[in-house]
Motif scaffolding. Structure first.
Motif: not given
Length: 135
Positions: A64-69, A55-61, A49-50
């Motif tokens: 995404t802040d936590g938490p990760f559902t 991620s690099f979807e489509g080659g671009k950074p 959560s902290m």
């Protein structure tokens, strides 16, 4: 052989701390690893959560802040140990005073000798980089 033993844990709110008795039990385990001469390093991590993910979807950074559902398992900390075999690493993990919701994964560290010659050549300078980062 070096093994990393990441330790999983459930989702926790920012600032969540383990109870003192759990920490005391874990310190006894950590001390046993140290006394046996197998402990290289260890650390605990703040809850997801902290954290943040890049991620690099489509080659671009994309940050995404936590938490990760979507996460079901996350690393809460780890030990790096140096033992003679996978079986010895498993034996040490079995001695951990982990709680019912924790899982310890045993992962052998890849050594440069594990790779074919062309990969070793492509990674030339890696050992020196490791030495510099450790000092």
């Amino acid at each position: 052989m070096r093994f990393m033993m990441p330790r999983g844990y459930e989702a926790a709110a920012p600032g969540t701390m383990p109870p003192a008795d759990a920490v005391a039990a874990m310190m006894k385990y950590n001390e046993a690893l140290k006394e046996a001469g197998v402990l290289i390093t260890l650390d605990g991590l703040h809850p997801p959560s902290m954290g943040a993910r890049v991620s690099f979807e489509g080659g671009k950074p994309v940050v995404t802040d936590g938490p990760f559902t979507e996460s079901k398992e996350v690393i809460g900390g780890y030990w790096m140990i140096d033992v003679k075999s996978r079986e010895e690493a498993i034996a040490w993990a079995k001695k951990c005073p982990a709680s019912a919701n924790e899982i310890i994964e045993i992962r052998q560290v890849q050594e440069m000798a594990d790779f074919p010659a062309d990969v070793q050549e492509a990674a030339s300078g890696f050992a020196e980089m490791q030495r510099r980062s450790a000092g």
